[in-house]
Design a protein around this motif. Structure first.
Motif, PDB file in Angstrom:
ATOM      1  N   LEU A  10       0.812  -1.204   0.000  1.00 19.19           N
ATOM      2  CA  LEU A  10       0.000   0.000   0.000  1.00 19.19           C
ATOM      3  C   LEU A  10       0.848   1.258   0.000  1.00 19.19           C
ATOM      4  O   LEU A  10       0.487   2.262  -0.610  1.00 19.19           O
ATOM      5  CB  LEU A  10      -0.928  -0.004   1.212  1.00 19.19           C
ATOM      6  CG  LEU A  10      -1.833  -1.241   1.312  1.00 19.19           C
ATOM      7  CD1 LEU A  10      -2.834  -1.060   2.424  1.00 19.19           C
ATOM      8  CD2 LEU A  10      -2.546  -1.486   0.007  1.00 19.19           C
ATOM      9  N   LEU A  11       2.003   1.205   0.679  1.00 17.96           N
ATOM     10  CA  LEU A  11       2.853   2.388   0.728  1.00 17.96           C
ATOM     11  C   LEU A  11       3.380   2.717  -0.664  1.00 17.96           C
ATOM     12  O   LEU A  11       3.391   3.882  -1.083  1.00 17.96           O
ATOM     13  CB  LEU A  11       4.015   2.161   1.698  1.00 17.96           C
ATOM     14  CG  LEU A  11       3.596   2.159   3.167  1.00 17.96           C
ATOM     15  CD1 LEU A  11       4.777   1.822   4.053  1.00 17.96           C
ATOM     16  CD2 LEU A  11       3.016   3.519   3.538  1.00 17.96           C
ATOM     17  N   ARG A  27       0.997   4.381   9.244  1.00 19.13           N
ATOM     18  CA  ARG A  27       0.241   3.588  10.220  1.00 19.13           C
ATOM     19  C   ARG A  27      -0.934   2.883   9.547  1.00 19.13           C
ATOM     20  O   ARG A  27      -1.160   1.698   9.755  1.00 19.13           O
ATOM     21  CB  ARG A  27      -0.314   4.513  11.314  1.00 19.13           C
ATOM     22  CG  ARG A  27       0.686   4.916  12.355  1.00 19.13           C
ATOM     23  CD  ARG A  27      -0.004   5.046  13.728  1.00 19.13           C
ATOM     24  NE  ARG A  27       0.798   5.885  14.613  1.00 19.13           N
ATOM     25  CZ  ARG A  27       0.591   7.191  14.807  1.00 19.13           C
ATOM     26  NH1 ARG A  27      -0.420   7.801  14.197  1.00 19.13           N
ATOM     27  NH2 ARG A  27       1.354   7.883  15.612  1.00 19.13           N
ATOM     28  N   LEU A  28      -1.681   3.646   8.771  1.00 22.16           N
ATOM     29  CA  LEU A  28      -2.856   3.090   8.103  1.00 22.16           C
ATOM     30  C   LEU A  28      -2.455   1.948   7.170  1.00 22.16           C
ATOM     31  O   LEU A  28      -3.061   0.871   7.176  1.00 22.16           O
ATOM     32  CB  LEU A  28      -3.548   4.182   7.287  1.00 22.16           C
ATOM     33  CG  LEU A  28      -5.074   4.257   7.283  1.00 22.16           C
ATOM     34  CD1 LEU A  28      -5.561   5.058   6.108  1.00 22.16           C
ATOM     35  CD2 LEU A  28      -5.728   2.898   7.293  1.00 22.16           C
ATOM     36  N   ALA A  29      -1.423   2.181   6.367  1.00 18.36           N
ATOM     37  CA  ALA A  29      -0.988   1.176   5.399  1.00 18.36           C
ATOM     38  C   ALA A  29      -0.579  -0.111   6.111  1.00 18.36           C
ATOM     39  O   ALA A  29      -1.009  -1.205   5.745  1.00 18.36           O
ATOM     40  CB  ALA A  29       0.160   1.715   4.562  1.00 18.36           C
ATOM     41  N   PRO A  49      -7.456   4.161  16.472  1.00 16.04           N
ATOM     42  CA  PRO A  49      -7.820   5.453  17.055  1.00 16.04           C
ATOM     43  C   PRO A  49      -6.710   6.494  16.942  1.00 16.04           C
ATOM     44  O   PRO A  49      -6.979   7.686  17.112  1.00 16.04           O
ATOM     45  CB  PRO A  49      -8.131   5.113  18.511  1.00 16.04           C
ATOM     46  CG  PRO A  49      -7.475   3.800  18.760  1.00 16.04           C
ATOM     47  CD  PRO A  49      -7.382   3.094  17.450  1.00 16.04           C
ATOM     48  N   SER A  50      -5.491   6.059  16.634  1.00 11.94           N
ATOM     49  CA  SER A  50      -4.393   7.028  16.560  1.00 11.94           C
ATOM     50  C   SER A  50      -4.407   7.830  15.256  1.00 11.94           C
ATOM     51  O   SER A  50      -3.618   8.748  15.091  1.00 11.94           O
ATOM     52  CB  SER A  50      -3.049   6.313  16.717  1.00 11.94           C
ATOM     53  OG  SER A  50      -2.809   5.479  15.601  1.00 11.94           O
ATOM     54  N   VAL A  51      -5.298   7.469  14.338  1.00 11.48           N
ATOM     55  CA  VAL A  51      -5.416   8.237  13.091  1.00 11.48           C
ATOM     56  C   VAL A  51      -6.809   8.857  13.040  1.00 11.48           C
ATOM     57  O   VAL A  51      -7.805   8.196  13.324  1.00 11.48           O
ATOM     58  CB  VAL A  51      -5.195   7.342  11.855  1.00 11.48           C
ATOM     59  CG1 VAL A  51      -5.343   8.147  10.573  1.00 11.48           C
ATOM     60  CG2 VAL A  51      -3.833   6.672  11.916  1.00 11.48           C
ATOM     61  N   GLY A  52      -6.868  10.128  12.713  1.00 11.50           N
ATOM     62  CA  GLY A  52      -8.136  10.848  12.696  1.00 11.50           C
ATOM     63  C   GLY A  52      -9.101  10.331  11.642  1.00 11.50           C
ATOM     64  O   GLY A  52      -8.686   9.832  10.595  1.00 11.50           O
ATOM     65  N   TYR A  57     -10.729   8.504   5.971  1.00 12.56           N
ATOM     66  CA  TYR A  57     -11.562   8.599   4.773  1.00 12.56           C
ATOM     67  C   TYR A  57     -10.752   9.121   3.589  1.00 12.56           C
ATOM     68  O   TYR A  57     -10.845   8.615   2.476  1.00 12.56           O
ATOM     69  CB  TYR A  57     -12.777   9.494   5.031  1.00 12.56           C
ATOM     70  CG  TYR A  57     -13.885   8.765   5.740  1.00 12.56           C
ATOM     71  CD1 TYR A  57     -13.977   8.792   7.127  1.00 12.56           C
ATOM     72  CD2 TYR A  57     -14.822   8.027   5.027  1.00 12.56           C
ATOM     73  CE1 TYR A  57     -14.990   8.112   7.786  1.00 12.56           C
ATOM     74  CE2 TYR A  57     -15.840   7.338   5.694  1.00 12.56           C
ATOM     75  CZ  TYR A  57     -15.923   7.389   7.056  1.00 12.56           C
ATOM     76  OH  TYR A  57     -16.924   6.703   7.709  1.00 12.56           O
ATOM     77  N   ARG A  58      -9.938  10.160   3.827  1.00 11.00           N
ATOM     78  CA  ARG A  58      -9.155  10.739   2.739  1.00 11.00           C
ATOM     79  C   ARG A  58      -8.164   9.717   2.183  1.00 11.00           C
ATOM     80  O   ARG A  58      -8.004   9.583   0.967  1.00 11.00           O
ATOM     81  CB  ARG A  58      -8.428  11.991   3.231  1.00 11.00           C
ATOM     82  CG  ARG A  58      -9.379  13.178   3.426  1.00 11.00           C
ATOM     83  CD  ARG A  58      -8.637  14.488   3.714  1.00 11.00           C
ATOM     84  NE  ARG A  58      -8.305  14.651   5.131  1.00 11.00           N
ATOM     85  CZ  ARG A  58      -8.670  15.685   5.890  1.00 11.00           C
ATOM     86  NH1 ARG A  58      -9.392  16.669   5.368  1.00 11.00           N
ATOM     87  NH2 ARG A  58      -8.315  15.778   7.143  1.00 11.00           N
ATOM     88  N   THR A  59      -7.527   8.966   3.057  1.00 13.26           N
ATOM     89  CA  THR A  59      -6.512   8.020   2.601  1.00 13.26           C
ATOM     90  C   THR A  59      -7.130   6.798   1.940  1.00 13.26           C
ATOM     91  O   THR A  59      -6.604   6.298   0.946  1.00 13.26           O
ATOM     92  CB  THR A  59      -5.613   7.597   3.782  1.00 13.26           C
ATOM     93  OG1 THR A  59      -5.135   8.777   4.438  1.00 13.26           O
ATOM     94  CG2 THR A  59      -4.427   6.796   3.284  1.00 13.26           C
ATOM     95  N   LEU A  60      -8.258   6.338   2.459  1.00 16.95           N
ATOM     96  CA  LEU A  60      -8.925   5.206   1.807  1.00 16.95           C
ATOM     97  C   LEU A  60      -9.254   5.578   0.368  1.00 16.95           C
ATOM     98  O   LEU A  60      -9.042   4.796  -0.562  1.00 16.95           O
ATOM     99  CB  LEU A  60     -10.205   4.819   2.556  1.00 16.95           C
ATOM    100  CG  LEU A  60     -10.024   4.101   3.893  1.00 16.95           C
ATOM    101  CD1 LEU A  60     -11.378   3.786   4.518  1.00 16.95           C
ATOM    102  CD2 LEU A  60      -9.218   2.827   3.725  1.00 16.95           C
TER     103      LEU A  60
END
Lengths: 146, 146
Positions: A10-11, A27-29, A49-52, A57-60
């Motif tokens: 994903l990165l 983190r998300l990836a 929870p550590s990501v807003g 939504y923006r990253t997805l």
DNA sequence: CTCATTGCAAATGGTTTGCATTGGG
DNA sequence: CCCAATGCAAACCATTTGCAATGAG
């Protein structure tokens, strides 16, 4: 016909889009790469929870554009994301447990080729989902009613 | 392959479901029967102010259950309703003007038959949409850029 | 008459946005 | 440094629901 998993990156997909490698995105990836199953945006929001929420939504959305994630939907239309393992495929969604499998079948490609010749206008995309009660859920029911 | 229109009967569909023939439902049915194109729930709400929003949503859902209306979706997932003219069919959605056509093709049925044999679990439904730029929109573009 | 249905207005819930702050390059 | 990206909270908006009034059978 059901496609086996391969390793996603994903990165790299974000990098290809010319995006910055920020801490929340990394983190998300990492988190998504551990997820073998389909998930909703809200699942991620709860479990990470550590990501807003907004960033999630923006990253997805970015990852879907990058082709690293695909977006399906349950029969009621509620969206479902899944890490993309195969180049071109469609989805088998279990309406009972929400499990999503990828599949590819020559009959599908044949169908689209046939339609391309006969549909007026230019085909710009398609959506194909098959809804099932998966073997696990079926077994569970058998056991419950036995 | 694109299916020609036949006469729908939305009131009969509601009757089959054992529903009362109330004034709002009759108004809605009459109105929908004049609609050759696809529409959103909010379209109806705007164009039929004499029926309450809640009743519109409730009745659209009933009509979908009755099989008199079908519910598709644009690529972004926003729902689109259309009066159902053929028994079993799928949709061609123009992403430019929103026009929805019904189609049926032997290759589609063949595909589902082939998959039924090979997919683990029990198939309970499917969704198939083809997104196009329809000939009208294509023409319009050609003219605009000429 | 009775209970299904209606319509309003308020609640819901997933997604998006405005904006001051942060941090990657 | 600078501007892209973040996070919060508020805004959005389609859809659903609670409830008193209505009307179909």
């Amino acid at each position: 016909m059901v496609i086996d998993h391969a390793k996603p990156d994903l990165l790299a997909a974000l990098e290809d889009l010319g995006q910055r490698m920020t801490r929340p995105r990394v983190r998300l990836a990492r988190y998504l790469e551990t997820k073998p199953e389909a998930f909703s945006a809200e699942d991620v929001n709860t479990e990470l929870p550590s990501v807003g929420r907004a960033t999630i939504y923006r990253t997805l959305k970015l990852l879907v554009e990058a082709g690293a994630l695909c977006k399906t939907a349950m029969p009621d239309g509620s969206p479902l994301y899944k890490v993309d393992y195969a180049v071109h495929h469609h989805h088998i969604v279990c309406t009972s447990c929400g499990k999503v499998d990828e599949f590819r079948h020559p009959a599908v490609e044949r169908m689209f080729r046939a339609m391309r010749k006969e549909i007026p206008g230019e085909i710009v995309g398609h959506r194909l989902e098959v809804f099932v009660i998966c073997v696990n859920c079926k077994d569970a029911r058998g056991r419950a009613s036995a």
